[in-house]
Design a protein around this motif. Sequence first.
Motif, PDB file in Angstrom:
ATOM      1  N   VAL A  76      20.690 -14.421  25.849  1.00  0.00           N
ATOM      2  CA  VAL A  76      22.059 -14.668  26.300  1.00  0.00           C
ATOM      3  C   VAL A  76      22.661 -13.400  26.899  1.00  0.00           C
ATOM      4  CG1 VAL A  76      22.453 -16.535  24.621  1.00  0.00           C
ATOM      5  CG2 VAL A  76      23.047 -14.203  24.016  1.00  0.00           C
ATOM      6  N   PRO A  77      23.686 -13.554  27.750  1.00  0.00           N
ATOM      7  CA  PRO A  77      24.337 -12.373  28.330  1.00  0.00           C
ATOM      8  C   PRO A  77      24.905 -11.468  27.236  1.00  0.00           C
ATOM      9  CG  PRO A  77      25.066 -14.379  29.426  1.00  0.00           C
ATOM     10  CD  PRO A  77      24.298 -14.807  28.222  1.00  0.00           C
ATOM     11  N   VAL A  78      24.846 -10.157  27.460  1.00  0.00           N
ATOM     12  CA  VAL A  78      25.290  -9.204  26.452  1.00  0.00           C
ATOM     13  C   VAL A  78      26.793  -9.256  26.197  1.00  0.00           C
ATOM     14  CG1 VAL A  78      23.344  -7.642  26.833  1.00  0.00           C
ATOM     15  CG2 VAL A  78      25.510  -7.251  28.062  1.00  0.00           C
ATOM     16  N   ASP A  79      27.552  -9.813  27.134  1.00  0.00           N
ATOM     17  CA  ASP A  79      28.998  -9.874  26.954  1.00  0.00           C
ATOM     18  C   ASP A  79      29.452 -11.201  26.350  1.00  0.00           C
ATOM     19  OD1 ASP A  79      28.438 -11.399  29.226  1.00  0.00           O
ATOM     20  OD2 ASP A  79      30.257 -10.759  30.282  1.00  0.00           O
ATOM     21  N   LEU A  82      25.964 -15.883  21.137  1.00  0.00           N
ATOM     22  CA  LEU A  82      25.064 -17.018  21.035  1.00  0.00           C
ATOM     23  C   LEU A  82      25.792 -18.148  20.329  1.00  0.00           C
ATOM     24  CD1 LEU A  82      22.283 -18.421  21.164  1.00  0.00           C
ATOM     25  CD2 LEU A  82      21.712 -17.240  19.024  1.00  0.00           C
ATOM     26  N   ASP A  83      25.768 -19.339  20.903  1.00  0.00           N
ATOM     27  CA  ASP A  83      26.342 -20.536  20.296  1.00  0.00           C
ATOM     28  C   ASP A  83      25.215 -21.222  19.528  1.00  0.00           C
ATOM     29  OD1 ASP A  83      27.241 -23.152  19.734  1.00  0.00           O
ATOM     30  OD2 ASP A  83      28.502 -23.196  21.528  1.00  0.00           O
ATOM     31  N   LEU A  84      25.200 -21.042  18.207  1.00  0.00           N
ATOM     32  CA  LEU A  84      24.099 -21.554  17.388  1.00  0.00           C
ATOM     33  C   LEU A  84      24.005 -23.081  17.427  1.00  0.00           C
ATOM     34  CD1 LEU A  84      24.447 -19.051  14.424  1.00  0.00           C
ATOM     35  CD2 LEU A  84      22.510 -19.235  15.998  1.00  0.00           C
ATOM     36  N   LYS A  85      25.142 -23.766  17.492  1.00  0.00           N
ATOM     37  CA  LYS A  85      25.105 -25.238  17.584  1.00  0.00           C
ATOM     38  C   LYS A  85      24.478 -25.670  18.900  1.00  0.00           C
ATOM     39  CE  LYS A  85      28.865 -26.356  14.469  1.00  0.00           C
ATOM     40  NZ  LYS A  85      30.158 -27.016  14.273  1.00  0.00           N
ATOM     41  N   ALA A  86      24.849 -25.003  19.983  1.00  0.00           N
ATOM     42  CA  ALA A  86      24.280 -25.334  21.296  1.00  0.00           C
ATOM     43  C   ALA A  86      22.784 -25.027  21.321  1.00  0.00           C
ATOM     44  CB  ALA A  86      25.012 -24.562  22.398  1.00  0.00           C
ATOM     45  N   LEU A  87      22.384 -23.939  20.672  1.00  0.00           N
ATOM     46  CA  LEU A  87      20.962 -23.597  20.605  1.00  0.00           C
ATOM     47  C   LEU A  87      20.193 -24.674  19.851  1.00  0.00           C
ATOM     48  CD1 LEU A  87      18.627 -21.574  21.100  1.00  0.00           C
ATOM     49  CD2 LEU A  87      19.213 -20.586  18.868  1.00  0.00           C
ATOM     50  N   ALA A  88      20.701 -25.090  18.702  1.00  0.00           N
ATOM     51  CA  ALA A  88      20.039 -26.139  17.924  1.00  0.00           C
ATOM     52  C   ALA A  88      19.912 -27.409  18.761  1.00  0.00           C
ATOM     53  CB  ALA A  88      20.808 -26.414  16.631  1.00  0.00           C
ATOM     54  N   THR A 164      15.957 -23.492  29.988  1.00  0.00           N
ATOM     55  CA  THR A 164      17.311 -22.958  30.113  1.00  0.00           C
ATOM     56  C   THR A 164      18.296 -24.012  29.626  1.00  0.00           C
ATOM     57  OG1 THR A 164      17.510 -23.696  32.404  1.00  0.00           O
ATOM     58  CG2 THR A 164      16.713 -21.446  32.052  1.00  0.00           C
ATOM     59  N   ALA A 165      19.380 -23.539  29.055  1.00  0.00           N
ATOM     60  CA  ALA A 165      20.416 -24.416  28.527  1.00  0.00           C
ATOM     61  C   ALA A 165      21.683 -23.591  28.345  1.00  0.00           C
ATOM     62  CB  ALA A 165      19.979 -25.027  27.197  1.00  0.00           C
ATOM     63  N   PRO A 166      22.836 -24.260  28.251  1.00  0.00           N
ATOM     64  CA  PRO A 166      24.093 -23.523  28.003  1.00  0.00           C
ATOM     65  C   PRO A 166      24.188 -23.159  26.515  1.00  0.00           C
ATOM     66  CG  PRO A 166      24.547 -25.874  28.188  1.00  0.00           C
ATOM     67  CD  PRO A 166      23.087 -25.683  28.453  1.00  0.00           C
ATOM     68  N   ILE A 167      23.717 -21.958  26.157  1.00  0.00           N
ATOM     69  CA  ILE A 167      23.649 -21.583  24.746  1.00  0.00           C
ATOM     70  C   ILE A 167      24.555 -20.394  24.394  1.00  0.00           C
ATOM     71  CG2 ILE A 167      21.353 -22.566  24.361  1.00  0.00           C
ATOM     72  CD1 ILE A 167      20.264 -19.619  24.535  1.00  0.00           C
ATOM     73  N   SER A 168      25.453 -20.007  25.310  1.00  0.00           N
ATOM     74  CA  SER A 168      26.352 -18.885  25.002  1.00  0.00           C
ATOM     75  C   SER A 168      27.793 -19.348  25.063  1.00  0.00           C
ATOM     76  CB  SER A 168      26.116 -17.730  25.987  1.00  0.00           C
ATOM     77  OG  SER A 168      26.556 -18.080  27.285  1.00  0.00           O
ATOM     78  N   ARG A 169      28.647 -18.540  24.439  1.00  0.00           N
ATOM     79  CA  ARG A 169      30.099 -18.791  24.451  1.00  0.00           C
ATOM     80  C   ARG A 169      30.818 -17.452  24.470  1.00  0.00           C
ATOM     81  NH1 ARG A 169      31.767 -17.712  19.280  1.00  0.00           N
ATOM     82  NH2 ARG A 169      30.221 -17.964  17.637  1.00  0.00           N
ATOM     83  N   ASP A 170      32.129 -17.495  24.814  1.00  0.00           N
ATOM     84  CA  ASP A 170      32.941 -16.260  24.826  1.00  0.00           C
ATOM     85  C   ASP A 170      33.137 -15.733  23.425  1.00  0.00           C
ATOM     86  OD1 ASP A 170      33.300 -16.062  27.581  1.00  0.00           O
ATOM     87  OD2 ASP A 170      34.929 -17.505  27.514  1.00  0.00           O
TER      88      ASP A 170
END
Length: 170
Positions: A76-79, A82-88, A164-170
């Motif tokens: 995931v981007p360093v800024d 990680l969205d653990l729910k999205a990863l699962a 690839t998937a949307p696995i990050s959040r602010d």
Amino acid sequence: MSKNAKKAGKSSHGATPAIVALEKAGIAHTVHPYEHDPLSDLGYGLEAAQAIGVDAPQVFKTLMTSVDGHLVVAVVPVDRKLDLKALAHAAGAKKATLADQGDAERATGYVVGGISPLGQRTAHTTIIDESALGFDTVYVSGGRRGLDVGLSPADLVAATRATTAPISRD
């Protein structure tokens, strides 16, 4: 490219497993060594972005996770976080947690702060945040603190056999 960048060429003495894997696969990449500051409060990823002169969203951190009991690599981007729910969800699993530091280091052959998604001791399922696809070049750890490599997102996906998937959040 930062002034510290080195173009990929012949294998250099002391190359990390990540760089060896890229060279063996014939993947074009740049090598970006920098002086790691152990006293920096930026965190490894943001420190890397600043040191190599690249915007933070283009630099990706590698996090080892446990997804339904199996180690999974999340990139995931360093800024962002990680969205653990999205990863699962992306892994088709019920639950994801960050892996134990010792487990992550033993499974990858790298130390925390220098874990690369490339050249790991054992191949793991890898999921890369889809934002990587928006760049011509992304930067990931080169396998030790103070070393990043730049490569195309498509090559990163191919080299790690990632999805690839949307696995990050602010």
